[in-house]
Design a protein around this motif. Structure first.
Motif, PDB file in Angstrom:
ATOM      1  N   ALA A 165       0.826  -1.267  -0.051  1.00 43.30           N
ATOM      2  CA  ALA A 165      -0.257  -0.080   0.068  1.00 43.30           C
ATOM      3  C   ALA A 165       0.800   1.134   0.175  1.00 43.30           C
ATOM      4  O   ALA A 165       0.584   2.229  -0.840  1.00 43.30           O
ATOM      5  N   ARG A 166       1.973   1.271   0.740  1.00 41.77           N
ATOM      6  CA  ARG A 166       2.909   2.439   0.791  1.00 41.77           C
ATOM      7  C   ARG A 166       3.615   2.545  -0.693  1.00 41.77           C
ATOM      8  O   ARG A 166       3.670   3.906  -1.128  1.00 41.77           O
ATOM      9  N   ALA A 167       4.078   1.505  -1.157  1.00 44.60           N
ATOM     10  CA  ALA A 167       4.563   1.701  -2.257  1.00 44.60           C
ATOM     11  C   ALA A 167       3.654   2.081  -3.549  1.00 44.60           C
ATOM     12  O   ALA A 167       4.157   2.899  -4.215  1.00 44.60           O
ATOM     13  N   GLU A 168       2.243   1.549  -3.594  1.00 41.23           N
ATOM     14  CA  GLU A 168       1.320   2.091  -4.428  1.00 41.23           C
ATOM     15  C   GLU A 168       1.145   3.543  -4.224  1.00 41.23           C
ATOM     16  O   GLU A 168       0.805   4.295  -5.184  1.00 41.23           O
ATOM     17  N   ALA A 169       0.999   4.034  -2.939  1.00 38.92           N
ATOM     18  CA  ALA A 169       0.538   5.378  -2.672  1.00 38.92           C
ATOM     19  C   ALA A 169       1.737   6.286  -3.262  1.00 38.92           C
ATOM     20  O   ALA A 169       1.574   7.514  -3.724  1.00 38.92           O
ATOM     21  N   GLY A 198       1.291  11.952  -1.233  1.00 38.58           N
ATOM     22  CA  GLY A 198       1.995  12.076   0.111  1.00 38.58           C
ATOM     23  C   GLY A 198       0.986  12.332   1.049  1.00 38.58           C
ATOM     24  O   GLY A 198       1.730  12.326   2.450  1.00 38.58           O
ATOM     25  N   ASN A 199      -0.205  12.451   1.098  1.00 32.77           N
ATOM     26  CA  ASN A 199      -1.050  12.576   2.334  1.00 32.77           C
ATOM     27  C   ASN A 199      -1.479  11.251   2.889  1.00 32.77           C
ATOM     28  O   ASN A 199      -2.314  11.327   3.613  1.00 32.77           O
TER      29      ASN A 199
END
Length: 109
Positions: free
Chosen positions: A18-22, A28-29
């Motif tokens: 999920a972090r990589a996709e964001a 950034g939020n």
């Protein structure tokens, strides 16, 4: 087997994914955290909490819901998908019904 379906994980590291996709989308939020929801701090306040099929497994579901409510920023959103279950399969299979809680209401178990 006890009649339970096989469990399939969607990712070895769902939070990392999920972090990589964001990051890939330039969001950034958005942050993703793994923590014990029974100890969810009220600060810093969060804009959204998502719970999928897990509140009913908590030792104190009503306490967890209160923690989530207290952690939400004004106008924050709590999205919950769970089952309506009882101690027996036969009763559970005949009593399923959706339950909705407005973001401004304190939900109870």
């Amino acid at each position: 087997d006890r009649g339970h379906p096989a469990v399939h994980r969607c990712a070895d590291d769902p939070v990392g994914r999920a972090r990589a996709e964001a990051d890939a989308y330039g969001l950034g939020n958005a942050t993703f955290e793994v923590l014990d929801v029974a100890r969810l701090p009220a600060q810093p306040a969060v804009d959204a909490v998502f719970a999928f099929d897990g509140i009913h497994d908590q030792v104190d579901p009503a306490g967890v819901l209160a923690r989530i409510f207290d952690a939400l920023a004004p106008g924050g959103m709590f999205v919950m998908v769970d089952i309506k279950a009882t101690a027996t399969w036969r009763t559970t299979s005949t009593t399923r019904s959706p339950r909705c809680c407005a973001p401004s209401a304190r939900c109870t178990a």
